[in-house]
Design a protein around this motif. Structure first.
Motif, PDB file in Angstrom:
ATOM      1  N   VAL A 194      15.439 -11.007 -68.826  1.00 33.67           N
ATOM      2  CA  VAL A 194      15.434  -9.556 -69.043  1.00 33.67           C
ATOM      3  C   VAL A 194      16.852  -8.991 -69.014  1.00 33.67           C
ATOM      4  N   LEU A 198      18.504  -7.285 -72.281  1.00 35.48           N
ATOM      5  CA  LEU A 198      18.620  -5.822 -72.243  1.00 35.48           C
ATOM      6  C   LEU A 198      19.961  -5.342 -71.710  1.00 35.48           C
ATOM      7  N   SER A 200      20.943  -5.139 -68.740  1.00 37.40           N
ATOM      8  CA  SER A 200      20.629  -4.207 -67.666  1.00 37.40           C
ATOM      9  C   SER A 200      20.545  -4.985 -66.365  1.00 37.40           C
ATOM     10  N   LEU A 207      11.883  -1.783 -65.149  1.00 38.91           N
ATOM     11  CA  LEU A 207      12.022  -1.941 -66.605  1.00 38.91           C
ATOM     12  C   LEU A 207      10.672  -2.195 -67.279  1.00 38.91           C
ATOM     13  N   ARG A 208       9.704  -2.645 -66.514  1.00 43.45           N
ATOM     14  CA  ARG A 208       8.404  -2.974 -67.111  1.00 43.45           C
ATOM     15  C   ARG A 208       7.619  -1.672 -67.354  1.00 43.45           C
ATOM     16  N   ARG A 210       7.110  -0.211 -70.301  1.00 41.22           N
ATOM     17  CA  ARG A 210       7.485   0.498 -71.535  1.00 41.22           C
ATOM     18  C   ARG A 210       8.037  -0.498 -72.540  1.00 41.22           C
ATOM     19  N   HIS A 212      10.889  -1.770 -74.926  1.00 40.55           N
ATOM     20  CA  HIS A 212      12.327  -1.710 -75.200  1.00 40.55           C
ATOM     21  C   HIS A 212      12.563  -2.254 -76.615  1.00 40.55           C
ATOM     22  N   ARG A 213      13.817  -2.314 -77.017  1.00 34.93           N
ATOM     23  CA  ARG A 213      14.168  -2.892 -78.332  1.00 34.93           C
ATOM     24  C   ARG A 213      15.290  -3.886 -78.141  1.00 34.93           C
ATOM     25  N   TYR A 214      15.198  -5.017 -78.846  1.00 33.49           N
ATOM     26  CA  TYR A 214      16.295  -5.979 -78.876  1.00 33.49           C
ATOM     27  C   TYR A 214      16.553  -6.311 -80.336  1.00 33.49           C
ATOM     28  N   PRO A 218      10.659  -5.029 -80.898  1.00 35.95           N
ATOM     29  CA  PRO A 218      10.068  -4.501 -79.659  1.00 35.95           C
ATOM     30  C   PRO A 218      10.104  -5.576 -78.563  1.00 35.95           C
ATOM     31  N   VAL A 221       8.875  -6.291 -70.979  1.00 36.32           N
ATOM     32  CA  VAL A 221       9.395  -6.995 -69.796  1.00 36.32           C
ATOM     33  C   VAL A 221       8.236  -7.352 -68.867  1.00 36.32           C
TER      34      VAL A 221
END
Ligand code: SF4
Length: 257
Positions: A194, A198, A200, A207-208, A210, A212-214, A218, A221
């Motif tokens: 993660v 990310l 982060s 972080l879980r 929702r 995210h984008r990489y 999409p 986590v």
């Protein structure tokens, strides 16, 4: 496989040694006709290893590799000290056009022995989680067969945490795998996967829940299966994460008006 000259140059730049039979020089006609026995052809290095190019050049070379060159580059990689203690590299398994890509952390002892990611108890739990979503790592169409890879391709000694330098050196391989697969969803499992993807340092708990984008893909986590084996209370949260991931893939696959 047949290497193109471009692939040879890229691998050469990365210090990767290719092996190929020697091309024997043409003999003058008189010698060519002589009845002397011809010694068997032997394999010798095509190129001596070339010392490291810059990180940017290495990253650029990896970013253009097709699957066979990428697999070979990982197998021969000596870009960080983990190459000294590994038994073998752990490249990744699954459908090259998978809709789901699972990204874990680093190989453990069993993975290092077998050359396959997520084996042993954690792998068994992952397989059960996938089965609950009607997914599999076995051969199946791309909407059902996932692709599984780790952030690091070599086992850290005694399963210690990966060092930032090791993660940075190995990252271009994972980036290229994601580019080649172009999954509809990345499921990032565990702190190091993660944090690498990310950029982060927030805990997974924050972080879980929702999407995210990489690189435009999409990304959801969740906890690493090895963690879930020790923290049963978080299994229901992991299930919520899988449901979020499934909804995300479904939405990405829905026909548009
Ligand atoms: Fe290369 Fe990655 Fe293995 Fe380090 S961990 S030697 S960068 S393949």
């Amino acid at each position: 496989m047949a290497w193109t000259e471009r692939h040879r140059l890229m691998l050469q730049e990365m210090g990767i040694r290719l092996w190929a039979p020697v091309t024997e020089p043409a003999l003058p006609a008189a010698q060519a006709e002589a009845p002397e026995p011809v010694p068997p052809k032997v394999a010798t290095p095509l190129q001596a290893p070339v010392q490291a190019s810059t990180p940017d050049e290495r990253r650029a070379a990896i970013a253009e590799m097709p699957w066979p060159a990428l697999r070979e580059a990982v197998a021969q990689c000596t870009a960080c000290s983990l190459c000294q203690s590994r038994r073998q590299t752990v490249f990744g398994v699954g459908h090259p056009g998978a809709h789901w890509m699972i990204v874990g952390e680093a190989p453990g002892e069993q993975e290092d022995l077998k050359g396959v990611p997520f084996v042993g108890a954690a792998g068994h739990l992952l397989d059960n989680m996938l089965r609950a979503l009607k997914l599999t790592r076995e051969e199946a169409p791309p909407e059902r067969q996932v692709y599984i890879a780790n952030t690091l391709k070599c086992r850290p000694p005694r399963n210690r945490n990966p060092e930032p330098e090791e993660l940075a050196r190995c990252e271009p391989f994972l980036v290229r795998q994601i580019e080649l697969i172009r999954p509809r969803l990345i499921l990032a499992m565990g702190r190091f996967a993660v944090h690498s993807l990310l950029r982060s340092s927030e805990p997974i708990g924050k972080l879980r829940g929702r999407v995210h984008r990489y690189q435009g893909v999409p990304l959801v986590v969740t906890y690493h299966p090895a963690y879930l084996l020790r923290n049963l209370a978080d299994k229901s949260r992991a299930w919520d994460d899988l449901c979020l991931a499934a909804q995300t893939v479904e939405a990405a696959s829905a026909p548009r008006d």
